[in-house]
Design an enzyme around this catalytic site. Sequence first.
Site, PDB file in Angstrom:
ATOM      1  N   ARG A 219       0.862  -1.197   0.000  1.00 46.73           N
ATOM      2  CA  ARG A 219       0.000   0.000   0.000  1.00 46.73           C
ATOM      3  C   ARG A 219       0.887   1.231   0.000  1.00 46.73           C
ATOM      4  NH1 ARG A 219      -5.242  -1.799   2.790  1.00 46.73           N
ATOM      5  NH2 ARG A 219      -5.294  -3.923   1.957  1.00 46.73           N
ATOM      6  N   GLU A 221       0.982   3.974   1.282  1.00 51.00           N
ATOM      7  CA  GLU A 221       0.356   4.721   2.383  1.00 51.00           C
ATOM      8  C   GLU A 221       1.003   6.072   2.555  1.00 51.00           C
ATOM      9  OE1 GLU A 221      -2.192   4.157   4.108  1.00 51.00           O
ATOM     10  OE2 GLU A 221      -2.575   1.994   4.023  1.00 51.00           O
ATOM     11  N   ARG A 227       1.279   2.429  12.877  1.00 44.33           N
ATOM     12  CA  ARG A 227       0.587   1.183  12.520  1.00 44.33           C
ATOM     13  C   ARG A 227       0.426   0.999  11.013  1.00 44.33           C
ATOM     14  NH1 ARG A 227      -2.880   5.003  13.577  1.00 44.33           N
ATOM     15  NH2 ARG A 227      -4.853   5.031  12.474  1.00 44.33           N
ATOM     16  N   HIS A 228       1.102   1.854  10.233  1.00 41.40           N
ATOM     17  CA  HIS A 228       1.028   1.709   8.770  1.00 41.40           C
ATOM     18  C   HIS A 228       2.376   1.365   8.164  1.00 41.40           C
ATOM     19  CE1 HIS A 228      -2.767   4.021   9.188  1.00 41.40           C
ATOM     20  NE2 HIS A 228      -3.128   3.208   8.213  1.00 41.40           N
ATOM     21  N   GLU A 360      -7.416  -1.284  14.218  1.00 41.99           N
ATOM     22  CA  GLU A 360      -8.097  -2.259  13.364  1.00 41.99           C
ATOM     23  C   GLU A 360      -7.123  -3.385  13.033  1.00 41.99           C
ATOM     24  OE1 GLU A 360      -9.708  -0.682   9.574  1.00 41.99           O
ATOM     25  OE2 GLU A 360      -9.028  -2.592   8.759  1.00 41.99           O
ATOM     26  N   SER A 363     -10.421  -6.778   8.588  1.00 42.44           N
ATOM     27  CA  SER A 363     -11.745  -6.400   8.101  1.00 42.44           C
ATOM     28  C   SER A 363     -12.219  -7.449   7.112  1.00 42.44           C
ATOM     29  CB  SER A 363     -11.727  -4.999   7.480  1.00 42.44           C
ATOM     30  OG  SER A 363     -11.025  -5.027   6.277  1.00 42.44           O
ATOM     31  N   ARG A 411      -0.049  -6.104  12.719  1.00 45.51           N
ATOM     32  CA  ARG A 411      -0.886  -5.519  13.773  1.00 45.51           C
ATOM     33  C   ARG A 411      -1.225  -6.583  14.816  1.00 45.51           C
ATOM     34  NH1 ARG A 411      -4.766  -1.160  10.793  1.00 45.51           N
ATOM     35  NH2 ARG A 411      -3.073  -0.053   9.734  1.00 45.51           N
TER      36      ARG A 411
HETATM   37  P1  AMO Z   1      -8.135  -3.905   4.632  1.00 48.02           P
HETATM   38  O1  AMO Z   1      -7.734  -2.885   3.645  1.00 48.02           O
HETATM   39  O2  AMO Z   1      -8.957  -3.442   5.799  1.00 48.02           O
HETATM   40  O3  AMO Z   1      -9.002  -5.048   3.965  1.00 48.02           O
HETATM   41  O4  AMO Z   1      -6.842  -4.645   5.167  1.00 48.02           O
HETATM   42  C1  AMO Z   1      -6.951  -5.751   6.036  1.00 48.02           C
HETATM   43  C2  AMO Z   1      -6.070  -5.568   7.250  1.00 48.02           C
HETATM   44  O5  AMO Z   1      -4.721  -5.391   6.854  1.00 48.02           O
HETATM   45  C3  AMO Z   1      -4.052  -4.521   7.749  1.00 48.02           C
HETATM   46  N1  AMO Z   1      -3.509  -3.380   7.019  1.00 48.02           N
HETATM   47  C4  AMO Z   1      -2.288  -2.843   7.218  1.00 48.02           C
HETATM   48  N2  AMO Z   1      -1.300  -3.171   8.060  1.00 48.02           N
HETATM   49  C5  AMO Z   1      -0.169  -2.424   8.024  1.00 48.02           C
HETATM   50  N3  AMO Z   1       0.046  -1.392   7.195  1.00 48.02           N
HETATM   51  C6  AMO Z   1      -0.927  -1.027   6.316  1.00 48.02           C
HETATM   52  N4  AMO Z   1      -0.710  -0.026   5.473  1.00 48.02           N
HETATM   53  C7  AMO Z   1      -2.156  -1.761   6.300  1.00 48.02           C
HETATM   54  N5  AMO Z   1      -3.294  -1.694   5.580  1.00 48.02           N
HETATM   55  C8  AMO Z   1      -4.096  -2.675   6.025  1.00 48.02           C
HETATM   56  C9  AMO Z   1      -5.062  -4.082   8.775  1.00 48.02           C
HETATM   57  C10 AMO Z   1      -6.359  -4.328   8.074  1.00 48.02           C
HETATM   58  O6  AMO Z   1      -7.412  -4.569   8.983  1.00 48.02           O
HETATM   59  N6  AMO Z   1      -9.416  -7.228   1.107  1.00 48.02           N
HETATM   60  C11 AMO Z   1      -9.758  -6.703   2.418  1.00 48.02           C
HETATM   61  C12 AMO Z   1      -9.944  -7.807   3.434  1.00 48.02           C
HETATM   62  C13 AMO Z   1     -11.147  -8.674   3.143  1.00 48.02           C
HETATM   63  O7  AMO Z   1     -12.268  -8.099   3.051  1.00 48.02           O
HETATM   64  O8  AMO Z   1     -10.986  -9.896   3.055  1.00 48.02           O
HETATM   65  C14 AMO Z   1      -8.658  -5.748   2.848  1.00 48.02           C
HETATM   66  O9  AMO Z   1      -7.580  -5.686   2.304  1.00 48.02           O
HETATM   67  O10 AMO Z   1      -4.906  -4.923   9.922  1.00 48.02           O
END
Ligand code: AMO
Length: 437
Positions: A219, A221, A227-228, A360, A363, A411
């Site tokens: 990502r 980001e 946490r990212h 979070e 999801s 996380r």
């Molecule tokens: P989502 O975008 O919520 O859902 O991502 C799922 C989980 O991944 C973790 N996460 C991250 N951890 C660290 N750095 C990041 N930049 C980051 N972005 C996300 C979080 C988050 O809850 N396809 C859907 C899931 C699904 O519906 O099956 C998805 O990607 O813990």
Amino acid sequence: MSRVYPWRRTHYSNEITPEMDGEKVVLAGWVKDIRDLGGIKFLLLRDKEGFIQITIPRDEVSEDIIKLSEDLQRQDCISVRGKVRRMAKAPRGVEVIPESIIVLNRAKQPLPIDITGKTPADIDVRLDVRVLDLARDEPQAIFRIRHTALEAIREFLSKNGFIEVHTPKIIATATEGGASLFPVIYFEREAFLAQSPQLYKEQLVIDFEKVYEISPAFRAEKSHTRRHLAEFVSVDIEMAFAVAEDVMEVAERLLQHVCRVVSEKCKRELEILKHKIIVPEVPFKRITYDEIINELREAGVKINWGEDVPTPAFRILGKLHPYFYFIVDWPTNLKPFYIKPRDDKPEISESFDLMWHWIEIASGGTRIHDKELLIKRMKEQNLNPESFKYHLQAFEFGMPPHAGWGIGLERLIMVLTGIRNIREVVLFPRDRFRLVP
Ligand code: AMO
């Protein structure tokens, strides 16, 4: 015949016990610390299983060893041949008196950080020399917990009938919205790094029904928070003939299992991190989006229905719900196109976020399995169905009702270790400002 290497170890540090008093052993590893108390030197030797005290009493060892030990420094790679001695005052009640020491490689001095951790260094300084930093006790504990957690996740999902899959990480179209995509040059074309295995895992339920994947997700980001990451490991499941509630049950049972296994198997590591894992009871609390909006209003934070929950508001929720809980029934407009709107109230989706305090962790939700509805949702989110034609074709091949989720592994490891900065639980973190080492 194989050659004899004099440095080849006979035992790891944790295999040396007081009962072995008098036995000859060969150990190998790195100098963790060395202390000189005049007539006696104490050397801590680290290997992959922990550490052991090598004691060098001036009047009991050869002149050669005394001379050699004068030059030993932290992180030198050595092999020690010696005799085990029971010693109540030594760590674990045992020490080794060396008969010979081979220096396999010297570490350049002075080291850029203190590997004993007595003089703490800033995280960026440590990450710049990450391979050295990882030799410290805390990272050693963190990555053993990460390993144990992954083992427990695989064991649980496999036992529950999921098979492990690996889907492409170089992809042609976005899945979680275009803004956070990393473009790559793919021969003569543009491609992207996968943000999630979402579309592939959904398709695979046609063939395998229950699949899971543990893979990197990328990502771009912009948010530089604790946490990212730009590259994280996503633990994903997808399940045929299932709705959100079914996969929420899988998630909570999995997390309970992982917490239990790590708290049982990683006692030493948790002690090093001064962290205690509370094994959660299931089912976890389920709170609706409407309910959290009310809770927030009572706490003085106004969120209009349909608006996303900002981080400060999540912090308030974390205080009200201080462990694992689900937030369910999110407004459809806040969720990706593949999440199923409720049949009776399409403005609400069959979706959930799994929270830990204010963070979070996962999801997921029920997915749309009807092709026309999926196309309609794509259009509503300004996505071009044409660019999803290979995904959409799966919906002509008998797509069953299905549901799934994605857990951010790092996380989860933060939860299991009590570590507050996500970079500490990744070997070589990638974020907006860090691409090396
Ligand atoms: P989502 O975008 O919520 O859902 O991502 C799922 C989980 O991944 C973790 N996460 C991250 N951890 C660290 N750095 C990041 N930049 C980051 N972005 C996300 C979080 C988050 O809850 N396809 C859907 C899931 C699904 O519906 O099956 C998805 O990607 O813990």
